[in-house]
Scaffold this motif. Structure first.
Motif, PDB file in Angstrom:
ATOM      1  N   TYR A 234       0.824  -1.211   0.000  1.00  0.00           N
ATOM      2  CA  TYR A 234       0.000   0.000   0.000  1.00  0.00           C
ATOM      3  C   TYR A 234       0.857   1.260   0.000  1.00  0.00           C
ATOM      4  O   TYR A 234       0.358   2.367   0.176  1.00  0.00           O
ATOM      5  CB  TYR A 234      -0.937  -0.008   1.207  1.00  0.00           C
ATOM      6  CG  TYR A 234      -1.849  -1.214   1.214  1.00  0.00           C
ATOM      7  CD1 TYR A 234      -2.964  -1.266   0.388  1.00  0.00           C
ATOM      8  CD2 TYR A 234      -1.567  -2.317   2.021  1.00  0.00           C
ATOM      9  CE1 TYR A 234      -3.788  -2.383   0.368  1.00  0.00           C
ATOM     10  CE2 TYR A 234      -2.392  -3.443   2.014  1.00  0.00           C
ATOM     11  CZ  TYR A 234      -3.485  -3.464   1.184  1.00  0.00           C
ATOM     12  OH  TYR A 234      -4.298  -4.578   1.161  1.00  0.00           O
ATOM     13  N   LEU A 235       2.174   1.093  -0.204  1.00  0.00           N
ATOM     14  CA  LEU A 235       3.066   2.239  -0.233  1.00  0.00           C
ATOM     15  C   LEU A 235       2.945   2.979  -1.565  1.00  0.00           C
ATOM     16  O   LEU A 235       2.716   2.361  -2.603  1.00  0.00           O
ATOM     17  CB  LEU A 235       4.517   1.788  -0.045  1.00  0.00           C
ATOM     18  CG  LEU A 235       4.885   1.172   1.306  1.00  0.00           C
ATOM     19  CD1 LEU A 235       6.305   0.615   1.256  1.00  0.00           C
ATOM     20  CD2 LEU A 235       4.756   2.212   2.407  1.00  0.00           C
ATOM     21  N   PRO A 236       3.118   4.303  -1.560  1.00  0.00           N
ATOM     22  CA  PRO A 236       3.140   5.039  -2.823  1.00  0.00           C
ATOM     23  C   PRO A 236       4.445   4.783  -3.571  1.00  0.00           C
ATOM     24  O   PRO A 236       5.410   4.274  -3.000  1.00  0.00           O
ATOM     25  CB  PRO A 236       3.042   6.501  -2.377  1.00  0.00           C
ATOM     26  CG  PRO A 236       3.651   6.517  -1.005  1.00  0.00           C
ATOM     27  CD  PRO A 236       3.281   5.193  -0.387  1.00  0.00           C
ATOM     28  N   SER A 237       4.463   5.109  -4.846  1.00  0.00           N
ATOM     29  CA  SER A 237       5.701   5.123  -5.608  1.00  0.00           C
ATOM     30  C   SER A 237       6.307   6.520  -5.488  1.00  0.00           C
ATOM     31  O   SER A 237       5.626   7.470  -5.093  1.00  0.00           O
ATOM     32  CB  SER A 237       5.437   4.783  -7.076  1.00  0.00           C
ATOM     33  OG  SER A 237       5.098   3.421  -7.231  1.00  0.00           O
ATOM     34  N   GLU A 238       7.596   6.651  -5.828  1.00  0.00           N
ATOM     35  CA  GLU A 238       8.196   7.973  -5.711  1.00  0.00           C
ATOM     36  C   GLU A 238       9.390   8.153  -6.641  1.00  0.00           C
ATOM     37  O   GLU A 238       9.988   7.186  -7.122  1.00  0.00           O
ATOM     38  CB  GLU A 238       8.609   8.265  -4.266  1.00  0.00           C
ATOM     39  CG  GLU A 238       9.670   7.368  -3.698  1.00  0.00           C
ATOM     40  CD  GLU A 238      10.032   7.729  -2.261  1.00  0.00           C
ATOM     41  OE1 GLU A 238       9.181   8.295  -1.552  1.00  0.00           O
ATOM     42  OE2 GLU A 238      11.176   7.460  -1.856  1.00  0.00           O
ATOM     43  N   ILE A 239       9.689   9.421  -6.877  1.00  0.00           N
ATOM     44  CA  ILE A 239      10.870   9.816  -7.643  1.00  0.00           C
ATOM     45  C   ILE A 239      11.693  10.709  -6.730  1.00  0.00           C
ATOM     46  O   ILE A 239      11.209  11.738  -6.252  1.00  0.00           O
ATOM     47  CB  ILE A 239      10.498  10.568  -8.935  1.00  0.00           C
ATOM     48  CG1 ILE A 239       9.519   9.732  -9.776  1.00  0.00           C
ATOM     49  CG2 ILE A 239      11.744  10.895  -9.739  1.00  0.00           C
ATOM     50  CD1 ILE A 239       8.936  10.491 -10.960  1.00  0.00           C
TER      51      ILE A 239
END
Length: 312
Positions: A234-239
């Motif tokens: 349930y973690l977001p993705s990120e840059i």
């Protein structure tokens, strides 16, 4: 524009519901391997022509374009057949299963003048397109962390000894082609082709990938792509950049994107979506057909080819 539909499953249901909101979309015909299945699906949407012979559907002129949502292993053959009969192709992801198939499809599109586009919906959303424009705000990018991990209901059946299509590699299926592609496609859109790739995967008894991860080397940056059909996340993705982080709610369907700068300030760069995500890929495809473009300037043939290479 009259569309034929290949594949009578839940993703096709979602596509048609989204497509019916488009003023230029008309449902022209349904193809299914069995008359009974095709007829039942067609009745839901009030369309009459149902075919069990794909060539006949293309020959009779009831469709201008086709949406292909069959098992992955059939995509190339069906796309080629359509274009050879003067029918434009919007093909579900992943477009094909080999580089040779991709090259043949691209060549056919150029030779026949038919529009061919991979239906990678996430890279067409207003929010993702805005993200591409705003990426520079976080400074030099150092790492992409994209993931799509979703426990499949079909995995329970697999554990009971019932093998459904989702876990049949002979159909081109598995965690990487079903879910991992959602991390790889936007990565190629944003960062291009990597210099090198490290892969790790867990294979089920059928030979299909249950889960896996990839580390992609871009020289001064790297990307980590994770995917699974046997666990959730349930973690977001990120840059991650030198000046801040872009947080993405779901890389497979980006709607809420937030920039968190190093000084503690934030900026919401999300764009309200008026339609279902699948509407935007259809809108781009129809625009390409009307403008006489054999490929999209967003979901280009070359991007589809690069993603295919990473899926091998």
């Amino acid at each position: 524009m009259k569309f034929g539909i290949i594949g009578t499953n839940w993703i096709t249901d979602r596509f048609i519901k989204a497509a019916k909101q488009h003023p230029d979309f008309q449902l022209g015909a349904i193809y299914s391997r069995t008359e009974e299945t095709g007829r039942a699906f067609a009745e839901k949407y009030g369309v009459e022509p149902v075919y069990t012979n794909m060539k006949k559907m293309f020959e009779e002129g009831n469709v201008d374009a086709v949406y292909i949502a069959s098992p992955n292993a059939f995509h190339a053959e069906q796309s080629l057949l359509a274009m050879q009969h003067g029918v434009h192709v919007l093909c579900e992801k992943p477009a094909v299963t080999t580089i040779d198939e991709m090259d043949r499809v691209i060549a056919a599109s150029k030779k026949t003048g038919m529009t061919y586009m991979e239906a990678m919906k996430s890279t067409m959303t207003p929010t993702f397109l805005r993200l591409k424009e705003q990426l520079h705000k976080i400074g030099p990018v150092r790492r992409y962390v994209f993931h799509y991990n979703q426990y499949s209901s079909r995995y329970d059946k697999y554990k009971e000894g019932i093998i459904e299509n989702a876990f049949k590699p002979e159909l081109g299926n598995g965690a990487k082609t079903d879910l991992g592609v959602y991390g790889l496609a936007p990565l190629v859109h944003l960062a291009g082709e990597p210099d090198a790739v490290l892969r790790n995967r867990y294979l089920l008894s059928t030979g299909a990938e249950g889960q896996g991860s990839m580390i992609l080397n871009y020289g001064e940056s790297e990307a980590v792509v994770m995917y699974s059909k046997i666990s959730d996340s349930y973690l977001p993705s990120e840059i991650q950049g030198e000046n801040g982080v872009i947080e993405i709610d779901k890389i497979s369907d980006p709607k809420h994107v937030l920039i968190k700068f190093r000084d503690g300030t934030t900026e919401d760069i999300s764009v309200p979506h008026e339609f279902d995500t699948m509407y935007y890929e259809l809108d781009e495809f129809i625009r390409c057909v009307h403008d006489g473009q054999v490929e999209s300037t967003i979901n280009t043939h070359e991007i589809s080819r690069q993603v295919t290479q990473l899926l091998l």
